[in-house]
Motif scaffolding. Sequence first.
Motif, short mmCIF file in Angstrom:
data_model
loop_
_atom_site.label_atom_id
_atom_site.label_comp_id
_atom_site.label_asym_id
_atom_site.label_seq_id
_atom_site.Cartn_x
_atom_site.Cartn_y
_atom_site.Cartn_z
N THR A 33 0.86 -1.18 0.00
CA THR A 33 0.00 0.00 0.00
C THR A 33 0.90 1.24 0.00
O THR A 33 2.04 1.16 0.45
CB THR A 33 -0.90 0.01 1.26
OG1 THR A 33 -0.09 -0.06 2.41
CG2 THR A 33 -1.88 -1.14 1.23
N PRO A 34 0.48 2.34 -0.55
CA PRO A 34 -0.86 2.62 -1.04
C PRO A 34 -1.09 2.23 -2.50
O PRO A 34 -2.18 2.45 -3.02
CB PRO A 34 -0.98 4.13 -0.86
CG PRO A 34 0.42 4.63 -1.10
CD PRO A 34 1.33 3.54 -0.56
N GLN A 78 -4.55 -4.73 7.35
CA GLN A 78 -3.31 -4.03 7.06
C GLN A 78 -2.24 -4.46 8.05
O GLN A 78 -2.49 -4.49 9.26
CB GLN A 78 -3.54 -2.52 7.18
CG GLN A 78 -2.36 -1.67 6.80
CD GLN A 78 -2.30 -1.39 5.32
OE1 GLN A 78 -3.31 -1.44 4.63
NE2 GLN A 78 -1.13 -1.07 4.84
N TYR A 79 -1.05 -4.80 7.58
CA TYR A 79 0.09 -5.07 8.46
C TYR A 79 1.27 -4.31 7.90
O TYR A 79 1.76 -4.62 6.81
CB TYR A 79 0.40 -6.57 8.53
CG TYR A 79 1.66 -6.86 9.32
CD1 TYR A 79 1.72 -6.59 10.68
CD2 TYR A 79 2.79 -7.38 8.70
CE1 TYR A 79 2.87 -6.83 11.40
CE2 TYR A 79 3.95 -7.62 9.42
CZ TYR A 79 3.98 -7.34 10.77
OH TYR A 79 5.13 -7.58 11.48
N GLY A 80 1.73 -3.30 8.63
CA GLY A 80 2.80 -2.44 8.12
C GLY A 80 2.37 -1.80 6.82
O GLY A 80 1.28 -1.25 6.71
N HIS A 81 3.22 -1.90 5.79
CA HIS A 81 2.91 -1.30 4.50
C HIS A 81 2.23 -2.28 3.55
O HIS A 81 2.12 -2.01 2.36
CB HIS A 81 4.19 -0.77 3.84
CG HIS A 81 4.79 0.38 4.58
ND1 HIS A 81 4.30 1.66 4.50
CD2 HIS A 81 5.83 0.43 5.46
CE1 HIS A 81 5.02 2.46 5.26
NE2 HIS A 81 5.95 1.74 5.86
N ASN A 82 1.79 -3.42 4.05
CA ASN A 82 1.12 -4.42 3.21
C ASN A 82 -0.32 -4.61 3.64
O ASN A 82 -0.65 -4.47 4.82
CB ASN A 82 1.83 -5.78 3.30
CG ASN A 82 3.20 -5.77 2.66
OD1 ASN A 82 3.57 -4.84 1.97
ND2 ASN A 82 3.95 -6.81 2.92
N ALA A 83 -1.16 -4.94 2.68
CA ALA A 83 -2.55 -5.32 2.95
C ALA A 83 -2.71 -6.78 2.54
O ALA A 83 -2.12 -7.23 1.56
CB ALA A 83 -3.51 -4.44 2.16
N TYR A 84 -3.50 -7.52 3.31
CA TYR A 84 -3.76 -8.93 3.06
C TYR A 84 -5.27 -9.14 3.08
O TYR A 84 -5.97 -8.49 3.85
CB TYR A 84 -3.10 -9.79 4.15
CG TYR A 84 -1.61 -9.57 4.26
CD1 TYR A 84 -0.73 -10.37 3.54
CD2 TYR A 84 -1.09 -8.56 5.07
CE1 TYR A 84 0.65 -10.15 3.63
CE2 TYR A 84 0.28 -8.34 5.15
CZ TYR A 84 1.13 -9.13 4.43
OH TYR A 84 2.49 -8.92 4.51
N TRP A 85 -5.76 -10.05 2.24
CA TRP A 85 -7.21 -10.22 2.19
C TRP A 85 -7.64 -11.63 1.80
O TRP A 85 -6.88 -12.38 1.20
CB TRP A 85 -7.83 -9.22 1.21
CG TRP A 85 -7.41 -9.43 -0.21
CD1 TRP A 85 -7.95 -10.30 -1.13
CD2 TRP A 85 -6.35 -8.76 -0.89
NE1 TRP A 85 -7.30 -10.20 -2.32
CE2 TRP A 85 -6.31 -9.26 -2.21
CE3 TRP A 85 -5.44 -7.78 -0.51
CZ2 TRP A 85 -5.38 -8.82 -3.13
CZ3 TRP A 85 -4.51 -7.35 -1.44
CH2 TRP A 85 -4.50 -7.85 -2.73
#
Length: 196
Positions: free
Chosen positions: A124-125, A184-191
């Motif tokens: 992200t972003p 969101q974890y740190g600068h990453n998004a997981y889904w």
Amino acid sequence: MSKTIGVEGWTIVHQARQKHYDDRFYGQFLGTHEDGRWIVGRMWSGKSMDDGFHDGGWDWSRRFAGNPSTGNADAALKAYIEMSHVTFVWDRVFERRVGEAIDRYWAGPEVPGAPKLSAGWCRTPAGLPAGSTIRLPFHEAKYRLLQYLRGTKSAARPGLNTRAFILHDTVEAIRQATGPFRIQYGHNAYWLDTDA
């Protein structure tokens, strides 16, 4: 692999055993308890693949407790890998296989009637997917999402003071997921999503 050993109710998440040059078998196991403790144990040396546990017991163990379960698991994984050199079971993919076993355990059992979901992650972003799967059975999608997290958590650059706590919350959110969600974890998004 998830089987319970001994009277203490430890669930084995991973075990390894093999024959050494002295014609004896050596091995070890990694386990967890429902209260968040983890254990690294050395099996008895023996004459076969099947005689590592005597009456549900083992030769030696070290337990990890007091941290969030992910902290205990990380400390146990490190000790388990160190032990693999002593028990002669280490090979080049040992750490990866153990990480996969932990993630498979955390993903939990398959849920009958659960929707098929895709797992994915992105930086992200920017938001462009860096990895994603096709729609998979629910348990498999959670496992793949945990694998994405394991492979990218250090590059997510979370805040230095809260890293372990946030990682624990992220793993727990994935473990407790019952359907599509995004985290969101740190600068990453997981889904997990219904789209493939």
